[in-house]
Motif scaffolding. Structure first.
Motif, PDB file in Angstrom:
ATOM      1  N   CYS A   2       0.806  -1.224   0.000  1.00  0.00           N
ATOM      2  CA  CYS A   2       0.000   0.000   0.000  1.00  0.00           C
ATOM      3  C   CYS A   2       0.838   1.272   0.000  1.00  0.00           C
ATOM      4  O   CYS A   2       0.284   2.380  -0.007  1.00  0.00           O
ATOM      5  N   ARG A  52      -1.967   0.011  -3.860  1.00  0.00           N
ATOM      6  CA  ARG A  52      -2.894   0.376  -2.777  1.00  0.00           C
ATOM      7  C   ARG A  52      -4.336   0.372  -3.284  1.00  0.00           C
ATOM      8  O   ARG A  52      -5.223  -0.205  -2.644  1.00  0.00           O
ATOM      9  N   ILE A  99      -7.008  -2.314  -1.882  1.00  0.00           N
ATOM     10  CA  ILE A  99      -8.219  -1.925  -1.154  1.00  0.00           C
ATOM     11  C   ILE A  99      -9.461  -2.453  -1.868  1.00  0.00           C
ATOM     12  O   ILE A  99     -10.389  -2.960  -1.228  1.00  0.00           O
ATOM     13  N   ILE A 140     -12.076  -5.003  -0.166  1.00  0.00           N
ATOM     14  CA  ILE A 140     -13.516  -4.724  -0.100  1.00  0.00           C
ATOM     15  C   ILE A 140     -14.309  -5.900  -0.666  1.00  0.00           C
ATOM     16  O   ILE A 140     -15.292  -6.351  -0.078  1.00  0.00           O
ATOM     17  N   LEU A 145      -5.275  -5.881   7.730  1.00  0.00           N
ATOM     18  CA  LEU A 145      -5.156  -4.465   7.428  1.00  0.00           C
ATOM     19  C   LEU A 145      -4.235  -3.778   8.424  1.00  0.00           C
ATOM     20  O   LEU A 145      -4.123  -4.195   9.584  1.00  0.00           O
ATOM     21  N   VAL A 192      -5.228   3.856   5.340  1.00  0.00           N
ATOM     22  CA  VAL A 192      -5.684   2.652   4.638  1.00  0.00           C
ATOM     23  C   VAL A 192      -6.874   2.034   5.370  1.00  0.00           C
ATOM     24  O   VAL A 192      -7.886   1.677   4.754  1.00  0.00           O
ATOM     25  N   GLU A 245      -9.998   4.244   4.874  1.00  0.00           N
ATOM     26  CA  GLU A 245     -10.574   4.111   3.535  1.00  0.00           C
ATOM     27  C   GLU A 245     -11.387   2.820   3.421  1.00  0.00           C
ATOM     28  O   GLU A 245     -12.493   2.804   2.871  1.00  0.00           O
ATOM     29  N   LEU A 246     -10.853   1.748   3.963  1.00  0.00           N
ATOM     30  CA  LEU A 246     -11.545   0.461   3.934  1.00  0.00           C
ATOM     31  C   LEU A 246     -12.830   0.521   4.749  1.00  0.00           C
ATOM     32  O   LEU A 246     -13.902   0.095   4.285  1.00  0.00           O
ATOM     33  N   ASP A 285     -15.819   2.366   3.236  1.00  0.00           N
ATOM     34  CA  ASP A 285     -16.526   1.666   2.166  1.00  0.00           C
ATOM     35  C   ASP A 285     -17.304   0.466   2.699  1.00  0.00           C
ATOM     36  O   ASP A 285     -18.465   0.253   2.347  1.00  0.00           O
ATOM     37  N   LEU A 325      -2.989  -6.316   3.349  1.00  0.00           N
ATOM     38  CA  LEU A 325      -2.649  -4.953   2.961  1.00  0.00           C
ATOM     39  C   LEU A 325      -1.416  -4.525   3.765  1.00  0.00           C
ATOM     40  O   LEU A 325      -1.475  -4.418   4.989  1.00  0.00           O
TER      41      LEU A 325
END
Length: 217
Positions: free
Chosen positions: A7, A13, A17, A21, A32, A128, A131-132, A135, A170
């Protein structure tokens, strides 16, 4: 097949991701990065995936899985009644290395283990992870290690322990804190520290306006 994504590389990255997801929404596990240690995670509302997380770690239901959230506001939908102490500590330390144990909303149909109506919540200070989480939504996340072994502070350490039990790793380099979060229980008559970590009792006591000694009684 297990995949690992670097990442620190923008292209990897983005691909990593997206793969994470997809894995999470398909009921599979990912590793993660967070600010404390690396975590093994599942969709918090997928009870089969959470059970697989516990099995991957060799961890019993008597040690329920904490939940990571991607924003301050998420807590309002997960908690029966957010105590003032929780809001004060969230404002002071989130995102960061503080986990809060609170009473969960009774309408939630997740199964994190034998939590007896409580949930341990944290918003991590890692781009990171955030962001995960933004979502996927709330994730059940425990330290990425076999139960009883040292917590992984790199993706490589996590992969060495968990192997192909996890679909996506990740890798964002070594965790900044390299220590598990401080845990504060807010379900009783008074706040109580269950686990010491990067955020000190003195710092928590200062925010709450209490004597630090009362937090560890």
């Amino acid at each position: 097949m297990t995949e690992l994504f670097d990442c620190t590389d923008p292209d990897q990255r983005a691909t990593g991701i997206a793969s994470a997801i997809s894995a999470l929404k398909g009921g599979r596990l990912v590793v993660l990065p967070t600010d404390t240690v690396y975590g093994i995670g599942a969709d918090a509302f997928d009870n089969t995936a959470v059970a697989a997380l516990l099995a991957a770690k060799g961890r019993g239901r008597d040690m329920p899985v904490p939940v990571l959230v991607g924003s301050w506001h998420t807590i309002d939908g997960l908690v029966y009644n957010v105590p003032n102490a929780a809001r004060e500590l969230i404002q002071a330390f989130w995102p960061g290395a503080l986990t809060l144990v609170v009473r969960q909303a009774p309408s939630l149909h997740w199964d994190l283990g034998d939590a007896h109506g409580t949930v341990a919540l944290r918003m991590p200070l890692h781009p990171v992870a955030i962001e995960l989480l933004r979502d996927v939504g709330p994730m059940a996340v425990s330290s990425a290690n076999i139960s009883g072994q040292p917590a992984a502070v790199t993706a490589a350490e996590a992969r060495e322990q968990l192997g192909d039990r996890v679909e996506v790793y990740l890798d964002a380099g070594p965790a900044a804190q390299q220590a598990a979060s401080t845990i504060v229980d807010l379900t009783g008559a008074h706040p109580r520290i269950l686990r010491t970590g990067p955020i000190s009792a003195e710092s928590i006591a200062e925010v709450l306006g209490v004597d630090p000694a009362t937090l560890t009684d």
